[in-house]
Write an enzyme that holds these catalytic residues in place. Structure first.
Site, PDB file in Angstrom:
ATOM      1  N   HIS A 147       0.556  -2.776   1.543  1.00 56.75           N
ATOM      2  CA  HIS A 147       1.436  -2.113   2.517  1.00 56.75           C
ATOM      3  C   HIS A 147       1.228  -0.592   2.446  1.00 56.75           C
ATOM      4  CE1 HIS A 147       4.997  -1.047   4.764  1.00 56.75           C
ATOM      5  NE2 HIS A 147       5.521  -2.266   4.725  1.00 56.75           N
ATOM      6  N   GLU A 249      -1.728  -1.377   7.032  1.00 55.29           N
ATOM      7  CA  GLU A 249      -1.661  -2.372   5.974  1.00 55.29           C
ATOM      8  C   GLU A 249      -2.740  -3.437   6.183  1.00 55.29           C
ATOM      9  OE1 GLU A 249       2.389  -3.879   5.973  1.00 55.29           O
ATOM     10  OE2 GLU A 249       3.016  -2.090   7.080  1.00 55.29           O
TER      11      GLU A 249
END
Length: 273
Positions: A147, A249
């Site tokens: 992320h 991400e």
């Protein structure tokens, strides 16, 4: 590559150095908190309001999402890997290795597994590889992501290249499906999209700066910026933080992984300054 232990943000961390580049990794979540290539410019965003209590997720850097992305399943949002304490296993093949294991006795995730995060550095590149091994005797299903929060000077001058022609799910727009027709993805409001079948290299254009991004093993790319209104409701972000980061991400989200006993899955993201 050199690595040494230290406390930063009142939490145990490992600092990795190679080729004039350095990275700081928290043992909480095996989360890369900073990456400064040899040019000295910090490339990752870490919120000044991030929580370092050893329990909550840390806002910024590169959180490890496993075994569930978002709220796509019965587990806590984004799974448990980012809030567990990992073990630094040392340097192997010029990579810093961090591990997290479960024996199946955990009520939250009753599947034996070993997760390994490998981090490689050069003067201009950061390579992060997540590998999941099924050490049990039954298959399990998971989703995962890196992320990555990337620091930008101002979101108004940011564009992402390489997504043209990809289909995406618009999470901010109720999960509707679209195809990306634009050469550049830009930001003027909350943006939360899961792009599928991402194969071309991506590039983050931030004014005069450029960051090249590649991934392998991860099928999706998640693009997120909260915009002004959502940012104001997120307690561990300052009011204007939305202007200073974008998440690109590497994810395996839309097609969950079915991992058979004894098998290992891996996905990699490379950032190149």
């Amino acid at each position: 590559m050199h690595a040494h232990s230290l406390f930063s943000h009142d939490t145990p961390c490992i600092r990795i150095e190679a080729g004039g580049s350095s990275a700081l990794v928290s043992l909480h979540g095996a989360q890369v908190l900073s990456w400064t290539p040899a040019d000295g410019r910090q490339r990752l965003f870490l919120s000044e309001r991030a929580t370092f209590d050893g329990r909550a997720a840390i806002r910024g850097g590169i959180p490890v999402i496993f075994p569930q992305f978002g709220e796509r399943g019965p587990l806590r949002k984004h799974g448990f890997a980012r809030i567990r304490t990992w073990t630094f296993a040392g340097i192997e093949n010029d990579e810093a290795v961090f591990t997290l294991a479960g024996d199946g006795s955990d009520g939250e995730w009753p599947h034996p597994f070993i997760a390994r995060l490998r981090i490689a550095l050069s003067a201009t590149r950061l390579t992060v590889t997540l590998a999941i091994e099924n050490t049990g005797d039954a298959p399990f299903i998971f989703t995962a992501a890196l992320h990555t929060y990337l620091r930008v000077d101002n979101i108004a001058g940011v564009a992402i290249e390489g997504l043209q022609g990809c289909d995406y799910e618009d999470s901010a727009g109720g999960g509707t499906l679209h195809r990306e027709h634009n050469y550049e993805v830009t930001f003027d409001a909350e943006t939360d999209r899961i792009y599928n079948d991402v194969v071309a290299p991506l590039a983050l254009i931030d004014g005069e700066h450029r960051l090249d991004i590649e991934q392998d093993g991860f099928g999706d790319a998640v693009i997120w910026n909260p915009g002004e209104r959502l940012c104001a409701r997120i307690g561990d972000l300052a009011l204007d933080d939305w202007q200073h980061f974008v998440c690109i991400e590497a994810g395996q989200v839309l097609q969950p992984v079915v991992l058979e006993p004894g098998e290992t899955w891996s996905g990699m993201q490379v950032l190149a300054a």
